[in-house]
Design a protein around this motif. Structure first.
Motif, PDB file in Angstrom:
ATOM      1  N   LYS A 280      59.610 139.297  47.440  1.00  0.00           N
ATOM      2  CA  LYS A 280      59.061 138.052  46.879  1.00  0.00           C
ATOM      3  C   LYS A 280      60.002 136.872  47.043  1.00  0.00           C
ATOM      4  CE  LYS A 280      56.207 140.638  43.686  1.00  0.00           C
ATOM      5  NZ  LYS A 280      56.385 141.349  42.427  1.00  0.00           N
ATOM      6  N   GLY A 281      61.196 137.142  47.467  1.00  0.00           N
ATOM      7  CA  GLY A 281      62.130 136.036  47.719  1.00  0.00           C
ATOM      8  C   GLY A 281      62.660 135.372  46.457  1.00  0.00           C
ATOM      9  N   ALA A 282      62.721 136.145  45.362  1.00  0.00           N
ATOM     10  CA  ALA A 282      63.217 135.551  44.107  1.00  0.00           C
ATOM     11  C   ALA A 282      64.697 135.193  44.236  1.00  0.00           C
ATOM     12  CB  ALA A 282      63.027 136.533  42.955  1.00  0.00           C
ATOM     13  N   SER A 283      65.065 134.051  43.674  1.00  0.00           N
ATOM     14  CA  SER A 283      66.492 133.700  43.683  1.00  0.00           C
ATOM     15  C   SER A 283      67.036 133.594  42.264  1.00  0.00           C
ATOM     16  CB  SER A 283      66.709 132.385  44.436  1.00  0.00           C
ATOM     17  OG  SER A 283      65.925 131.380  43.855  1.00  0.00           O
ATOM     18  N   GLY A 284      66.154 133.815  41.263  1.00  0.00           N
ATOM     19  CA  GLY A 284      66.600 133.814  39.861  1.00  0.00           C
ATOM     20  C   GLY A 284      65.901 134.948  39.133  1.00  0.00           C
ATOM     21  N   PHE A 285      66.358 135.214  37.904  1.00  0.00           N
ATOM     22  CA  PHE A 285      65.829 136.382  37.190  1.00  0.00           C
ATOM     23  C   PHE A 285      64.685 136.044  36.236  1.00  0.00           C
ATOM     24  CE2 PHE A 285      70.320 137.159  38.259  1.00  0.00           C
ATOM     25  CZ  PHE A 285      70.116 138.158  39.189  1.00  0.00           C
ATOM     26  N   ASP A 286      64.524 134.762  35.911  1.00  0.00           N
ATOM     27  CA  ASP A 286      63.497 134.345  34.937  1.00  0.00           C
ATOM     28  C   ASP A 286      62.106 134.792  35.324  1.00  0.00           C
ATOM     29  OD1 ASP A 286      65.323 133.162  33.430  1.00  0.00           O
ATOM     30  OD2 ASP A 286      64.849 131.078  34.011  1.00  0.00           O
ATOM     31  N   GLN A 287      61.830 134.689  36.637  1.00  0.00           N
ATOM     32  CA  GLN A 287      60.465 134.971  37.083  1.00  0.00           C
ATOM     33  C   GLN A 287      60.131 136.466  37.133  1.00  0.00           C
ATOM     34  OE1 GLN A 287      62.188 133.352  41.023  1.00  0.00           O
ATOM     35  NE2 GLN A 287      60.167 134.087  41.629  1.00  0.00           N
TER      36      GLN A 287
ATOM     37  N   MET B 242      83.521 139.682  37.661  1.00  0.00           N
ATOM     38  CA  MET B 242      83.122 138.941  38.855  1.00  0.00           C
ATOM     39  C   MET B 242      81.600 139.027  39.070  1.00  0.00           C
ATOM     40  SD  MET B 242      84.979 139.168  42.574  1.00  0.00           S
ATOM     41  CE  MET B 242      83.667 140.032  43.403  1.00  0.00           C
ATOM     42  N   THR B 243      81.022 137.943  39.486  1.00  0.00           N
ATOM     43  CA  THR B 243      79.573 137.948  39.708  1.00  0.00           C
ATOM     44  C   THR B 243      79.230 138.764  40.950  1.00  0.00           C
ATOM     45  OG1 THR B 243      79.579 135.703  38.862  1.00  0.00           O
ATOM     46  CG2 THR B 243      77.563 136.449  39.917  1.00  0.00           C
ATOM     47  N   VAL B 244      78.259 139.655  40.810  1.00  0.00           N
ATOM     48  CA  VAL B 244      77.837 140.476  41.949  1.00  0.00           C
ATOM     49  C   VAL B 244      76.662 139.775  42.637  1.00  0.00           C
ATOM     50  CG1 VAL B 244      76.804 142.685  42.624  1.00  0.00           C
ATOM     51  CG2 VAL B 244      78.543 142.612  40.834  1.00  0.00           C
TER      52      VAL B 244
ATOM     53  N   ALA C  51      75.222 138.667  37.556  1.00  0.00           N
ATOM     54  CA  ALA C  51      74.798 138.835  38.959  1.00  0.00           C
ATOM     55  C   ALA C  51      74.144 137.554  39.462  1.00  0.00           C
ATOM     56  CB  ALA C  51      73.832 140.000  39.074  1.00  0.00           C
ATOM     57  N   CYS C  52      74.010 137.468  40.767  1.00  0.00           N
ATOM     58  CA  CYS C  52      73.290 136.329  41.348  1.00  0.00           C
ATOM     59  C   CYS C  52      72.579 136.798  42.612  1.00  0.00           C
ATOM     60  CB  CYS C  52      74.265 135.192  41.678  1.00  0.00           C
ATOM     61  SG  CYS C  52      75.479 135.645  42.925  1.00  0.00           S
ATOM     62  N   ILE C  53      71.683 135.961  43.105  1.00  0.00           N
ATOM     63  CA  ILE C  53      71.012 136.222  44.382  1.00  0.00           C
ATOM     64  C   ILE C  53      71.310 134.976  45.208  1.00  0.00           C
ATOM     65  CG2 ILE C  53      68.783 136.642  45.507  1.00  0.00           C
ATOM     66  CD1 ILE C  53      67.830 137.509  42.572  1.00  0.00           C
ATOM     67  N   LYS C  54      72.327 135.085  46.041  1.00  0.00           N
ATOM     68  CA  LYS C  54      72.840 133.859  46.643  1.00  0.00           C
ATOM     69  C   LYS C  54      72.911 133.964  48.158  1.00  0.00           C
ATOM     70  CE  LYS C  54      76.660 130.728  45.770  1.00  0.00           C
ATOM     71  NZ  LYS C  54      77.839 131.185  46.515  1.00  0.00           N
ATOM     72  N   ALA C  55      72.069 133.178  48.819  1.00  0.00           N
ATOM     73  CA  ALA C  55      72.093 133.133  50.280  1.00  0.00           C
ATOM     74  C   ALA C  55      73.112 132.086  50.722  1.00  0.00           C
ATOM     75  CB  ALA C  55      70.710 132.769  50.803  1.00  0.00           C
TER      76      ALA C  55
END
Ligand code: SAH
Ligand code: SF4
Length: 374
Positions: free
Chosen positions: A37-44, A1-3, A60-64
């Motif tokens: 920094k408000g990153a929403s992805g891992f590339d940066q 499951m994605t965290v 994983a994800c960073i999901k608002a």
């Protein structure tokens, strides 16, 4: 499951990094990317090894919560409506002032306490928000405002858990969210600038004093049990003397040396001089350890359809404030902010009806006020 990494405080993130075979200190870097920094992805996140970033991207994800709408009041207040899924929506409100920027955050979709004067209460309870959903209101608002003002500096200096819901009835999600707000690697807010507002969930006030003692506001609204049972039904479970004792215990651990009592001013219901005098007796009673050090914040009732209640006259509010002040209790009357966009206290109902037309007509760019808040 994605965290969803917005669910994890720094300790939780460190544990998660370990599970992925990474050193704990990597968690600090990751945490700063997300919250500072408000990153929403891992590339940066270029200072993290590519292999780690790739691992994260698959698990994983960073999901608002998605934003449904954003309304801006003529006084600079901004209200966001977030989609909490399954037809639920919750609101967060940014209130810029001269010396601070406050975000009012929701903890639940709806509320089970059912206070008579509260629009959220009338709506009933849908569900608890997750830590990620609580934090995502701050994450989104802070980075939205920074982008708008074209700055890397922090804009939101204060958080009040005074949006929709009873935060202490969502304790397990609340505490990690508070820790993220306080963490120096997160939002770095001081305990004095994060306020939990409660209708009086006594056992959880005690737990909060141990787990994460932030500033405390207690929604009092009545000076005696008969009236409070009617206005705040939770009083039937935790009556006033227990509530005041809990306040007194909390103060031993609190970052401030007073509790803020909120008091919604209802015409002919709780706004008489007699009520003010009863309040004085209540907070000074000897049985709660020499009385409770407190301030009062009088909130003029914000009407909504179906409440059947009326706001106290301004003369009644002034007189009430005078009685408390003359007895030596610091008393403020809350300025109503954002009422043209239904963002004032107790007007938050997660209303998903489309009000864009009216909202846009009323909206004014108030960048100057936002800048003043920095
Ligand atoms: N559930 C928590 C926090 C959310 S309510 C609590 O009750 O403390 C935030 C504040 O707004 C509370 O003090 C609440 O009593 C007040 N409030 C609710 N409805 C209101 C209304 N219609 N007008 C003015 N204040 C209101
Ligand atoms: Fe719930 Fe607070 Fe509204 Fe009461 S005032 S119904 S506790 S949100």
């Amino acid at each position: 499951m994605t965290v969803n990494l917005l669910d994890l405080d720094l300790e939780g993130l460190a544990g998660y990094c370990e599970e992925l075979g990474e050193k704990r200190f990597r968690a600090t870097q990751l945490f700063r990317w997300i919250h500072q920094k408000g990153a929403s992805g891992f590339d940066q996140m270029t200072d993290l090894a590519r292999s780690f970033r790739e691992k994260l991207a698959t698990r994983a994800c960073i999901k608002a919560m998605p934003v449904i709408s954003c309304h801006e009041s003529t006084d600079g207040t901004i209200k966001w409506l977030f989609d909490a899924g399954d037809g639920n929506a919750v609101e967060a409100v940014f209130i810029p002032e001269e010396d601070r920027g406050t975000l009012c955050v929701s903890s639940q979709a709806g509320c089970a306490v059912g206070c008579r004067f509260c629009s959220t209460g009338h709506q009933g309870f849908s569900r608890n928000l997750t830590t990620a959903e609580i934090v995502s209101q701050l994450w989104y608002a802070e980075h939205f405002l920074r982008q708008r003002l074209n700055t890397d500096e922090r804009i939101i200096s204060n958080v009040v858990m005074m949006g929709m819901g009873e935060p202490l009835q969502n304790y397990s999600a609340l505490v990690p969210a508070l820790r993220i707000m306080l963490d120096d690697h997160g939002y770095g807010l001081s305990r004095r600038r994060v306020t939990v507002s409660t209708s009086g969930v006594v056992p959880m006030m005690d737990r909060l004093s141990q787990d994460c003692p932030v500033a405390l506001a207690v929604s009092l609204h009545a000076p005696n049990d008969v009236l409070r049972n009617d206005l705040v039904p939770l009083n039937q479970k935790y009556p006033l003397h227990e509530l005041l004792n809990a306040c007194s215990r909390y103060l031993a651990h609190a970052p401030r040396d007073f509790v803020t009592f909120e008091y919604c001013m209802l015409d002919g219901v709780n706004d008489r001089a007699e009520h003010a005098r009863q309040l004085l007796d209540l907070v000074r009673r000897q049985d709660h350890d020499r009385g409770v050090r407190c301030k009062f914040n009088l909130i003029p009732f914000n009407p909504f359809p179906a409440s059947g209640l009326v706001r106290s006259s301004s003369a009644a509010i002034q007189e009430f404030a005078r009685i408390l002040t003359e007895a030596g209790i610091v008393t403020t009357i809350r300025k109503t902010r954002g009422d043209d966009i239904d963002a004032a206290c107790g007007q938050l109902a997660g209303d998903v009806r489309d009000r864009t037309g009216a909202g846009e007509r009323m909206a004014r760019r108030r960048t100057i006020m936002l800048q003043a808040a920095r």
